[in-house]
Design a protein around this motif. Structure first.
Motif, PDB file in Angstrom:
ATOM      1  N   VAL A 221      45.655  61.294  38.211  1.00 53.59           N
ATOM      2  CA  VAL A 221      44.629  60.630  37.410  1.00 53.59           C
ATOM      3  C   VAL A 221      44.139  59.339  38.067  1.00 53.59           C
ATOM      4  O   VAL A 221      42.945  59.063  38.096  1.00 53.59           O
ATOM      5  N   PHE A 222      45.066  58.543  38.604  1.00 53.73           N
ATOM      6  CA  PHE A 222      44.670  57.275  39.220  1.00 53.73           C
ATOM      7  C   PHE A 222      45.670  56.895  40.295  1.00 53.73           C
ATOM      8  O   PHE A 222      46.796  57.409  40.341  1.00 53.73           O
ATOM      9  N   GLU A 223      45.251  55.978  41.165  1.00 52.99           N
ATOM     10  CA  GLU A 223      46.128  55.472  42.208  1.00 52.99           C
ATOM     11  C   GLU A 223      45.685  54.064  42.582  1.00 52.99           C
ATOM     12  O   GLU A 223      44.502  53.721  42.473  1.00 52.99           O
ATOM     13  N   ALA A 224      46.644  53.253  42.997  1.00 54.52           N
ATOM     14  CA  ALA A 224      46.336  51.890  43.432  1.00 54.52           C
ATOM     15  C   ALA A 224      45.732  51.940  44.833  1.00 54.52           C
ATOM     16  O   ALA A 224      46.164  52.716  45.690  1.00 54.52           O
ATOM     17  N   VAL A 225      44.704  51.133  45.050  1.00 57.78           N
ATOM     18  CA  VAL A 225      44.087  51.047  46.367  1.00 57.78           C
ATOM     19  C   VAL A 225      44.984  50.205  47.261  1.00 57.78           C
ATOM     20  O   VAL A 225      45.424  49.121  46.879  1.00 57.78           O
ATOM     21  N   ALA A 226      45.278  50.713  48.446  1.00 56.44           N
ATOM     22  CA  ALA A 226      46.204  50.039  49.348  1.00 56.44           C
ATOM     23  C   ALA A 226      45.690  48.672  49.742  1.00 56.44           C
ATOM     24  O   ALA A 226      44.476  48.454  49.898  1.00 56.44           O
ATOM     25  N   ALA A 227      46.614  47.721  49.861  1.00 57.91           N
ATOM     26  CA  ALA A 227      46.264  46.377  50.297  1.00 57.91           C
ATOM     27  C   ALA A 227      45.631  46.440  51.682  1.00 57.91           C
ATOM     28  O   ALA A 227      46.076  47.192  52.552  1.00 57.91           O
ATOM     29  N   GLY A 228      44.609  45.657  51.894  1.00 55.98           N
ATOM     30  CA  GLY A 228      43.898  45.663  53.163  1.00 55.98           C
ATOM     31  C   GLY A 228      42.658  46.533  53.152  1.00 55.98           C
ATOM     32  O   GLY A 228      41.809  46.430  54.035  1.00 55.98           O
ATOM     33  N   GLU A 229      42.559  47.420  52.135  1.00 55.35           N
ATOM     34  CA  GLU A 229      41.363  48.252  51.996  1.00 55.35           C
ATOM     35  C   GLU A 229      40.480  47.615  50.929  1.00 55.35           C
ATOM     36  O   GLU A 229      40.534  47.970  49.761  1.00 55.35           O
ATOM     37  N   SER A 230      39.680  46.667  51.327  1.00 54.06           N
ATOM     38  CA  SER A 230      38.851  45.938  50.372  1.00 54.06           C
ATOM     39  C   SER A 230      37.448  46.519  50.345  1.00 54.06           C
ATOM     40  O   SER A 230      36.815  46.715  51.385  1.00 54.06           O
ATOM     41  N   TYR A 231      37.003  46.824  49.144  1.00 52.96           N
ATOM     42  CA  TYR A 231      35.648  47.325  48.953  1.00 52.96           C
ATOM     43  C   TYR A 231      34.897  46.398  48.001  1.00 52.96           C
ATOM     44  O   TYR A 231      34.048  46.833  47.237  1.00 52.96           O
ATOM     45  N   VAL A 232      35.225  45.107  48.070  1.00 55.24           N
ATOM     46  CA  VAL A 232      34.661  44.123  47.154  1.00 55.24           C
ATOM     47  C   VAL A 232      33.855  43.104  47.940  1.00 55.24           C
ATOM     48  O   VAL A 232      34.294  42.614  48.981  1.00 55.24           O
ATOM     49  N   THR A 233      32.661  42.781  47.417  1.00 56.53           N
ATOM     50  CA  THR A 233      31.806  41.767  48.012  1.00 56.53           C
ATOM     51  C   THR A 233      31.798  40.540  47.116  1.00 56.53           C
ATOM     52  O   THR A 233      31.524  40.655  45.917  1.00 56.53           O
ATOM     53  N   GLN A 234      32.105  39.382  47.675  1.00 54.56           N
ATOM     54  CA  GLN A 234      32.076  38.144  46.899  1.00 54.56           C
ATOM     55  C   GLN A 234      30.655  37.598  46.838  1.00 54.56           C
ATOM     56  O   GLN A 234      29.863  37.771  47.756  1.00 54.56           O
ATOM     57  N   GLY A 235      30.328  36.948  45.717  1.00 50.02           N
ATOM     58  CA  GLY A 235      28.998  36.373  45.561  1.00 50.02           C
ATOM     59  C   GLY A 235      27.940  37.400  45.226  1.00 50.02           C
ATOM     60  O   GLY A 235      26.756  37.211  45.517  1.00 50.02           O
ATOM     61  N   ALA A 236      28.360  38.507  44.592  1.00 48.50           N
ATOM     62  CA  ALA A 236      27.417  39.562  44.220  1.00 48.50           C
ATOM     63  C   ALA A 236      27.944  40.288  42.994  1.00 48.50           C
ATOM     64  O   ALA A 236      29.134  40.224  42.676  1.00 48.50           O
ATOM     65  N   LEU A 237      27.057  40.967  42.291  1.00 44.98           N
ATOM     66  CA  LEU A 237      27.422  41.757  41.117  1.00 44.98           C
ATOM     67  C   LEU A 237      26.791  43.136  41.224  1.00 44.98           C
ATOM     68  O   LEU A 237      25.707  43.303  41.792  1.00 44.98           O
ATOM     69  N   GLU A 238      27.487  44.119  40.658  1.00 47.12           N
ATOM     70  CA  GLU A 238      26.935  45.473  40.582  1.00 47.12           C
ATOM     71  C   GLU A 238      26.172  45.635  39.274  1.00 47.12           C
ATOM     72  O   GLU A 238      26.701  45.362  38.197  1.00 47.12           O
ATOM     73  N   GLY A 239      24.934  46.078  39.362  1.00 49.14           N
ATOM     74  CA  GLY A 239      24.144  46.312  38.161  1.00 49.14           C
ATOM     75  C   GLY A 239      24.510  47.621  37.481  1.00 49.14           C
ATOM     76  O   GLY A 239      25.314  48.408  37.986  1.00 49.14           O
ATOM     77  N   SER A 240      23.917  47.848  36.344  1.00 48.23           N
ATOM     78  CA  SER A 240      24.112  49.104  35.618  1.00 48.23           C
ATOM     79  C   SER A 240      23.535  50.269  36.418  1.00 48.23           C
ATOM     80  O   SER A 240      22.573  50.105  37.171  1.00 48.23           O
ATOM     81  N   ASN A 241      24.117  51.449  36.273  1.00 49.67           N
ATOM     82  CA  ASN A 241      23.573  52.629  36.952  1.00 49.67           C
ATOM     83  C   ASN A 241      22.631  53.425  36.052  1.00 49.67           C
ATOM     84  O   ASN A 241      22.351  54.592  36.308  1.00 49.67           O
TER      85      ASN A 241
END
Length: 280
Positions: A221-241
């Motif tokens: 069902v779910f799994e933790a994303v391994a440390a070092g695998e960053s898919y996050v951008t600072q200073g930005a937001l994701e809008g609605s889809n």
């Protein structure tokens, strides 16, 4: 009650649920990290009525024999759609945007004195005084829920910091007023493999259900994303889809279907009136 009335009234009730889903999507078209839902339909039970007892008279018939009398339609599933929303730059150090569709932030909220972990795509966070130490600030969302690190702990920042930075490995560090840096923690992301199992709890958040009771293993069902695998951008937001043009088209089509069913009830009522008015 007339069969056509039953069929139309049942379908209208289900169409109302689809209208509610569409209106919720439209309402949240500007909500950060919101994921739209899509309603799909399936047939209810139907009855096959055969009016021709002599099948030899049906030779050469191309359409199915008899009549198929249904009971209407129902909502089969209100599916959560995880298409990526647009990434909008804000230049705010506590705004984080996830760039992978099936990843979520992990936040902790207090329920009945116990911490419950939830998932969200809303990356707008704020500072709040740590309830256990007034020399620290903790990162929270708009609901006051704590942003959690990879170990499920709060992310705390000293009050005398001057800058917060997210590295390309997902590590948060704070630069203090004296120029020293301190490690804040590893930003935690959860990858959801079966998003349709997520339970919406309001506030743009989801809860992972008791997967064992559903016959699944956690890893299914779910799994933790391994440390070092960053898919996050600072200073930005994701809008609605949410695509407003698509939702408006669906809204109009659903309203037309609703109108057709109300007309079916009116016609059935008129026919019943004609039958009742017959005289010998």
């Amino acid at each position: 009650m007339n069969t056509s009335m039953i069929t139309a009234s049942v379908t209208m009730g289900q169409l109302q649920q689809k209208l509610d889903t569409i209106s919720n999507n439209i309402t949240n078209s500007n909500t950060t990290g919101f994921k739209r839902r899509e309603a799909t339909f399936s047939d209810l039970l139907f009855q096959q009525v055969h009016t021709q007892s002599d099948l030899s008279k049906e030779v050469g018939r191309l359409t199915p024999a008899g009549l198929r009398v249904g009971s209407g339609a129902r909502i089969a599933q209100t599916a959560l759609r995880l298409e990526q929303g647009a990434i909008m730059s804000t230049d705010r150090e506590l705004d984080f945007a996830i760039s992978v569709r099936d990843h979520f932030f992990q936040v902790g909220t207090i329920e009945n004195g116990q911490q419950e972990n939830r998932l969200t795509r809303d990356g707008a966070f704020y500072f709040s005084e740590d309830p256990d130490n007034n020399q620290l600030l903790t990162i929270v969302n708009s609901n006051g829920d704590f942003l959690l690190d990879a170990e499920g702990n709060r992310l705390n920042v000293p009050v005398n910091f001057s800058k917060l930075n997210l590295s390309n490995t997902g590590q948060l560090t704070a630069t203090l007023n004296d120029g020293n840096t301190v490690n804040v923690g590893q930003l935690s992301l959860i990858r959801v493999l079966k998003p349709q199992l997520l339970e919406s709890v309001g506030g743009n958040q989801f809860r992972i259900p008791d997967v064992a009771a559903l016959g699944y293993q956690e890893g299914d069902v779910f799994e933790a994303v391994a440390a070092g695998e960053s898919y996050v951008t600072q200073g930005a937001l994701e809008g609605s889809n949410v695509d407003l043009s698509r939702e408006m088209s669906e809204l109009i089509a659903t309203q037309r279907h609703y109108q057709f069913n109300t007309r079916a009830i009116s016609m059935a009522d008129e026919m019943s009136g004609l039958v009742n008015g017959l005289r010998r």
